[in-house]
Design an enzyme around this catalytic site. Structure first.
Site, PDB file in Angstrom:
ATOM      1  N   CYS A  81       4.894  71.968  31.026  1.00 15.86           N
ATOM      2  CA  CYS A  81       4.939  73.275  31.393  1.00 15.86           C
ATOM      3  C   CYS A  81       6.207  74.186  31.474  1.00 15.86           C
ATOM      4  O   CYS A  81       7.037  73.919  32.214  1.00 15.86           O
ATOM      5  CB  CYS A  81       4.003  73.604  32.769  1.00 15.86           C
ATOM      6  SG  CYS A  81       4.204  75.454  33.261  1.00 15.86           S
ATOM      7  N   CYS A  84       6.841  76.301  34.472  1.00 16.49           N
ATOM      8  CA  CYS A  84       6.916  75.606  35.664  1.00 16.49           C
ATOM      9  C   CYS A  84       8.491  75.209  35.997  1.00 16.49           C
ATOM     10  O   CYS A  84       9.007  75.062  37.188  1.00 16.49           O
ATOM     11  CB  CYS A  84       6.167  74.189  35.780  1.00 16.49           C
ATOM     12  SG  CYS A  84       4.392  74.431  35.422  1.00 16.49           S
TER      13      CYS A  84
END
Length: 329
Positions: A81, A84
């Site tokens: 991700c 993230c």
């Protein structure tokens, strides 16, 4: 994806989550026992325990049980991700900066699919909090730092006012101890910032608001927790916003258009500059209470900025924070 406001009504239905009142009672019982034994508070923790990796096996102990002593912020992330990779380091840094007012639990969704399903997560990054056994959605997707700080401020306030959770004491360990965020923070040079702060003050005195803003931001880029720089920046930005505006026109628009959020925000800035602190804060609290969505968020963020200008210890700010919590939750 736009972040969602934290809502006390958005409780996640987890089978393992105990009733909030039961958790609150346990927290109060633990504190009472500590006082009886002479401790007076939850035992101090090391900086390294502020940011922890949590899996399904340890969720009950590391999140649910711990949430009866201190708010637990949960960062759902994954290695693949990309957002993230931006959000997680920011959350870790803020966790260290808040110095025990909450702890951060990092959950890898690839390795903990069941927790992801129980929280009803549709995408990551997703950030929740657990307070006294209740799970609260904070936001999903990346968010600006100022907005995250505002959400965390509200979380800390709700945890203290509704559940009596004031956080944990952090031990002062050796340099370099703790998670990456703590180590990084300890490596930041302590200064010198006096020259930059003095330059900012001189710029303010000379009416160079842009120069003052730049000087304060230069300090904060190296020392995000510098109280003097944060206060100075908030003041300089406030003066910059009201510079050159027509006070009579601003107040007329605010009076004629009570539902116009930008007009109310502009009037609140003028109120504060004019020394009418309670009027400024009350205006924005009222605006938050009667709006929703982006309008509410804009008023809330500006209110938090004005809190910085006035000072968190001011009783008028304390009263406004309580009013804001009632308006939001």
């Amino acid at each position: 994806m736009q972040p969602r406001n934290m809502s006390m009504s958005g409780v996640v239905d987890l089978a393992a989550v105990k009733a909030a009142q039961e958790a609150k009672a346990k927290a109060e019982q633990a504190r009472a026992e500590a006082v009886r034994q002479g401790g007076g508070a939850v035992p101090a923790v090391s900086a390294s325990s502020l940011v922890i990796d949590v899996d399904e096996a340890g969720f009950e102990r590391d999140v649910l049980q711990r949430s009866t002593e201190v708010p637990v912020v949960i960062d759902f992330w994954a290695e693949w991700c990309e957002p993230c990779k931006q959000l997680s380091p920011l959350l870790e840094r803020l966790t260290v900066e808040y110095n025990g007012r909450f702890v951060l639990a990092k959950i890898d969704v690839d390795a903990n699919q069941m927790l992801m399903q129980q929280f009803g997560i549709q995408g990551i990054p997703a950030v929740f909090a657990v307070v006294a056994g209740q799970a609260l959605p904070l936001f999903q997707g990346a968010a600006p730092e100022a907005q995250i700080r505002g959400t965390l401020d509200q979380l800390v306030q709700v945890a203290e006012e509704r559940f009596g959770l004031t956080g944990v004491t952090v031990e002062q360990g050796a340099e370099g101890e703790g998670p990456e965020g703590a180590a990084a923070a300890s490596e930041v040079p302590a200064g010198p910032y006096d020259a930059l702060l003095e330059a900012a003050v001189q710029a303010l005195d000379a009416g160079d608001l842009g120069g003052a803003v730049r000087a304060y931001r230069n300090v904060l880029s190296d020392d995000p927790g510098n109280t003097e720089a944060k206060l100075g920046l908030a003041q300089a930005e406030l003066l910059q916003r009201v510079q050159g505006v027509d006070p009579q026109q601003v107040r007329k628009e605010a009076a004629d258009k009570p539902g116009d959020v930008p007009a109310q925000i502009a009037a609140a800035d003028l109120d504060l500059v004019g020394g009418h602190v309670e009027d400024a804060l009350g205006r924005l609290v009222d605006t938050v209470a009667r709006t929703a969505g982006d309008d509410r968020e804009a008023a809330r963020v500006r209110l938090l900025e004005l809190f910085e200008v006035v000072g968190g210890d001011d009783p008028r700010v304390t009263a406004a924070r309580r009013a804001l919590a009632r308006a939001l939750f």
